[in-house]
Design a protein around this motif. Sequence first.
Motif, PDB file in Angstrom:
ATOM      1  N   TYR A   1      17.371  35.307   7.586  1.00 21.67           N
ATOM      2  CA  TYR A   1      17.485  35.554   6.146  1.00 21.67           C
ATOM      3  C   TYR A   1      16.287  35.036   5.350  1.00 21.67           C
ATOM      4  CZ  TYR A   1      22.358  36.616   7.268  1.00 21.67           C
ATOM      5  OH  TYR A   1      23.499  37.155   7.802  1.00 21.67           O
ATOM      6  N   GLY A   2      15.388  34.319   6.004  1.00 28.19           N
ATOM      7  CA  GLY A   2      14.227  33.777   5.288  1.00 28.19           C
ATOM      8  C   GLY A   2      14.558  32.615   4.385  1.00 28.19           C
ATOM      9  N   ASP A   3      15.627  31.874   4.718  1.00 25.77           N
ATOM     10  CA  ASP A   3      16.080  30.789   3.854  1.00 25.77           C
ATOM     11  C   ASP A   3      15.247  29.517   3.974  1.00 25.77           C
ATOM     12  OD1 ASP A   3      18.167  32.236   2.762  1.00 25.77           O
ATOM     13  OD2 ASP A   3      19.618  31.605   4.270  1.00 25.77           O
ATOM     14  N   TYR A   4      14.393  29.417   4.983  1.00 31.99           N
ATOM     15  CA  TYR A   4      13.746  28.140   5.277  1.00 31.99           C
ATOM     16  C   TYR A   4      12.274  28.070   4.865  1.00 31.99           C
ATOM     17  CZ  TYR A   4      18.011  27.847   7.994  1.00 31.99           C
ATOM     18  OH  TYR A   4      19.322  27.862   8.364  1.00 31.99           O
ATOM     19  N   ILE A   5      11.811  29.063   4.139  1.00 33.35           N
ATOM     20  CA  ILE A   5      10.452  29.021   3.604  1.00 33.35           C
ATOM     21  C   ILE A   5      10.503  29.366   2.117  1.00 33.35           C
ATOM     22  CG2 ILE A   5       9.279  29.536   5.777  1.00 33.35           C
ATOM     23  CD1 ILE A   5       9.041  32.435   4.851  1.00 33.35           C
ATOM     24  N   LYS A   6       9.437  29.022   1.427  1.00 33.43           N
ATOM     25  CA  LYS A   6       9.363  29.282  -0.014  1.00 33.43           C
ATOM     26  C   LYS A   6       8.764  30.660  -0.250  1.00 33.43           C
ATOM     27  CE  LYS A   6       7.668  27.302  -4.346  1.00 33.43           C
ATOM     28  NZ  LYS A   6       6.898  26.203  -4.978  1.00 33.43           N
ATOM     29  N   TRP A   7       9.462  31.476  -1.032  1.00 30.78           N
ATOM     30  CA  TRP A   7       8.992  32.814  -1.394  1.00 30.78           C
ATOM     31  C   TRP A   7       8.509  32.790  -2.841  1.00 30.78           C
ATOM     32  CZ3 TRP A   7       8.943  36.475   2.441  1.00 30.78           C
ATOM     33  CH2 TRP A   7       9.717  36.194   3.566  1.00 30.78           C
ATOM     34  N   ASP A   8       7.528  33.610  -3.145  1.00 33.80           N
ATOM     35  CA  ASP A   8       7.012  33.667  -4.516  1.00 33.80           C
ATOM     36  C   ASP A   8       8.060  34.165  -5.502  1.00 33.80           C
ATOM     37  OD1 ASP A   8       4.558  32.712  -3.727  1.00 33.80           O
ATOM     38  OD2 ASP A   8       3.663  34.696  -3.484  1.00 33.80           O
ATOM     39  N   ASN A   9       8.938  35.041  -5.006  1.00 32.41           N
ATOM     40  CA  ASN A   9      10.042  35.512  -5.846  1.00 32.41           C
ATOM     41  C   ASN A   9      11.148  36.054  -4.948  1.00 32.41           C
ATOM     42  OD1 ASN A   9       9.479  38.464  -5.356  1.00 32.41           O
ATOM     43  ND2 ASN A   9       7.581  37.910  -6.442  1.00 32.41           N
ATOM     44  N   GLU A  10      12.310  36.252  -5.536  1.00 30.71           N
ATOM     45  CA  GLU A  10      13.484  36.690  -4.772  1.00 30.71           C
ATOM     46  C   GLU A  10      13.317  38.107  -4.220  1.00 30.71           C
ATOM     47  OE1 GLU A  10      16.312  35.172  -3.699  1.00 30.71           O
ATOM     48  OE2 GLU A  10      15.245  33.372  -4.321  1.00 30.71           O
ATOM     49  N   ALA A  11      12.512  38.926  -4.916  1.00 33.80           N
ATOM     50  CA  ALA A  11      12.297  40.297  -4.456  1.00 33.80           C
ATOM     51  C   ALA A  11      11.590  40.316  -3.093  1.00 33.80           C
ATOM     52  CB  ALA A  11      11.483  41.085  -5.485  1.00 33.80           C
ATOM     53  N   LEU A  12      10.634  39.408  -2.918  1.00 32.28           N
ATOM     54  CA  LEU A  12       9.932  39.335  -1.632  1.00 32.28           C
ATOM     55  C   LEU A  12      10.870  38.906  -0.523  1.00 32.28           C
ATOM     56  CD1 LEU A  12       6.501  37.698  -2.594  1.00 32.28           C
ATOM     57  CD2 LEU A  12       6.907  40.041  -1.779  1.00 32.28           C
ATOM     58  N   LYS A  13      11.742  37.957  -0.815  1.00 33.55           N
ATOM     59  CA  LYS A  13      12.714  37.501   0.180  1.00 33.55           C
ATOM     60  C   LYS A  13      13.678  38.633   0.547  1.00 33.55           C
ATOM     61  CE  LYS A  13      16.260  34.021   1.037  1.00 33.55           C
ATOM     62  NZ  LYS A  13      17.062  32.908   0.464  1.00 33.55           N
ATOM     63  N   ALA A  14      14.161  39.332  -0.453  1.00 33.90           N
ATOM     64  CA  ALA A  14      15.073  40.455  -0.205  1.00 33.90           C
ATOM     65  C   ALA A  14      14.375  41.561   0.587  1.00 33.90           C
ATOM     66  CB  ALA A  14      15.600  41.005  -1.525  1.00 33.90           C
TER      67      ALA A  14
ATOM     68  N   LEU B   1      14.226  40.775   4.305  1.00 27.19           N
ATOM     69  CA  LEU B   1      15.468  41.044   5.031  1.00 27.19           C
ATOM     70  C   LEU B   1      15.630  42.537   5.304  1.00 27.19           C
ATOM     71  CD1 LEU B   1      18.020  39.953   6.294  1.00 27.19           C
ATOM     72  CD2 LEU B   1      19.120  40.047   4.036  1.00 27.19           C
ATOM     73  N   ILE B   2      15.257  43.363   4.343  1.00 25.81           N
ATOM     74  CA  ILE B   2      15.305  44.819   4.548  1.00 25.81           C
ATOM     75  C   ILE B   2      14.379  45.213   5.689  1.00 25.81           C
ATOM     76  CG2 ILE B   2      14.706  47.049   3.510  1.00 25.81           C
ATOM     77  CD1 ILE B   2      15.599  45.846   0.804  1.00 25.81           C
ATOM     78  N   ALA B   3      13.184  44.620   5.702  1.00 28.40           N
ATOM     79  CA  ALA B   3      12.218  44.920   6.763  1.00 28.40           C
ATOM     80  C   ALA B   3      12.744  44.477   8.122  1.00 28.40           C
ATOM     81  CB  ALA B   3      10.890  44.235   6.462  1.00 28.40           C
ATOM     82  N   LEU B   4      13.430  43.340   8.160  1.00 28.15           N
ATOM     83  CA  LEU B   4      13.960  42.846   9.433  1.00 28.15           C
ATOM     84  C   LEU B   4      15.064  43.761   9.966  1.00 28.15           C
ATOM     85  CD1 LEU B   4      13.802  40.485  11.478  1.00 28.15           C
ATOM     86  CD2 LEU B   4      15.771  39.517  10.298  1.00 28.15           C
ATOM     87  N   LYS B   5      15.887  44.274   9.062  1.00 32.82           N
ATOM     88  CA  LYS B   5      16.933  45.207   9.492  1.00 32.82           C
ATOM     89  C   LYS B   5      16.314  46.473  10.097  1.00 32.82           C
ATOM     90  CE  LYS B   5      20.315  43.550   6.101  1.00 32.82           C
ATOM     91  NZ  LYS B   5      21.079  43.846   4.862  1.00 32.82           N
ATOM     92  N   LYS B   6      15.179  46.905   9.539  1.00 31.52           N
ATOM     93  CA  LYS B   6      14.478  48.065  10.097  1.00 31.52           C
ATOM     94  C   LYS B   6      13.901  47.755  11.475  1.00 31.52           C
ATOM     95  CE  LYS B   6      13.221  50.191   5.657  1.00 31.52           C
ATOM     96  NZ  LYS B   6      12.107  50.554   4.738  1.00 31.52           N
ATOM     97  N   VAL B   7      13.483  46.506  11.678  1.00 34.10           N
ATOM     98  CA  VAL B   7      12.969  46.107  12.991  1.00 34.10           C
ATOM     99  C   VAL B   7      14.058  46.239  14.050  1.00 34.10           C
ATOM    100  CG1 VAL B   7      12.131  44.151  14.356  1.00 34.10           C
ATOM    101  CG2 VAL B   7      11.157  44.598  12.099  1.00 34.10           C
ATOM    102  N   HIS B   8      15.279  45.860  13.716  1.00 31.15           N
ATOM    103  CA  HIS B   8      16.385  46.039  14.660  1.00 31.15           C
ATOM    104  C   HIS B   8      16.490  47.499  15.085  1.00 31.15           C
ATOM    105  CE1 HIS B   8      18.700  42.138  14.727  1.00 31.15           C
ATOM    106  NE2 HIS B   8      17.868  41.912  13.727  1.00 31.15           N
ATOM    107  N   GLN B   9      16.336  48.405  14.123  1.00 27.67           N
ATOM    108  CA  GLN B   9      16.375  49.840  14.449  1.00 27.67           C
ATOM    109  C   GLN B   9      15.199  50.225  15.343  1.00 27.67           C
ATOM    110  OE1 GLN B   9      16.348  51.761  10.613  1.00 27.67           O
ATOM    111  NE2 GLN B   9      18.569  51.646  10.372  1.00 27.67           N
TER     112      GLN B   9
END
Length: 393
Positions: free
Chosen positions: A221-234, A237-245
């Motif tokens: 989920y990217g919870d353990y690093i600092k993101w510049d904004n919530e949109a980048l974090k979100a 996660l979308i990109a990671l779900k695509k990696v599973h595919q």
Amino acid sequence: MRYRFLLIILLWLFADVYFFNAVTTLTSKPVWHWLYWSADILIAAGIILIIFGRKAGDRTKLTSWLMALMLLSSVPKIFGSPVLLLEDMTRLFTGFGPRSVLVSELALAVAVIPFFALLFGLTRGRHHYQVHKHTLYFDDLPEAFDGFTLTQLSDIHSGSFTDANGVNKGVDLVNAQNSDVILFTGDLVNNRASEMAPWISTFARLKAKMGKFSVLGNHDYGDYIKWDNEALKAGNLIALKKVHQEIGFRLLLDEAIKLERDGQTITLIGVENWGKGGFHKYGDLDKAIQNVDDSDIKILMSHDPSHWEAVTLQHLKHIHLTLSGHTHGMQFGIELFGFKWSPIKYVYKQWAGLYKQSNRYLYVNRGFGFLGLKGRVGIWPEITVITLKKSPL
């Protein structure tokens, strides 16, 4: 937890000072004394560097090296110190004369064994894959699934990989099991979806006759690093779900699907990460299982094993088998001749292997990859193969 950490530090310092007695008994040359304390000097210097302004990535790498150095420095001395302690117990009654050279040599010999075991684990252990096979019997297993095999992987942590040959060895070993399904129970990356970029083609090679399925782990989920904004974090996660595919896995997000064979079915359930304590509780078992029949054979993928006792065992719907990971077996411990121990057992009651309560099973995979410590000592990376069998009449 704070007091346990303090206890470990005190034990380390005691073993350091106490074992030095054996060194001074065997040699009075200052060069050997300096070499003995060099590991502690390096560790202290590393801690200072971490505290004062190193970049986050540098701190992570430095922490990994410090963990390895601390193990190499402390564990052999802890093993060797009881030999000296036994001598000191006898010296209480005979008078504290000079320490025996023979006893000091014996203490050093005892310490050498764990030293080389640690050295192997820290240099080769990260890809020393072990296949753990289990057969589980169920009264209500459909006949068509008698002999059904699943291979479980967990905690790949692709951001830690550097050795392509080592990773490929593990993937080849998974395929060699020729299982009906491959089930991955979370933590594909350490923090970022981009960590998988060099390894997509490698894990896309995984093959199973009836498909590959996965869930998310706490690191995904990217919870353990600092993101510049919530949109980048979100977006991560979308990109990671695509990696599973991209690697051919069907990601289950608080949902259930049926696996069919010869007109009969079993149900596979996947929940998002649900952890105890400070870990996020994203997963919703009720949502995942709401349309599942009570009579179905149910296999649940849930990353954190604490979910089993906290939620799954108490659930009104009987979940036959839960597959988890998360603990890594702490990547450090002992498994010999049926004996199993790791410091992680004081944090997680179920931390590696097979557990059973109320006719419900939990299997905790020791992890395919590694995190933090750049190796594994005694708790080797795991590929789990479980065969489902119908109970004999």
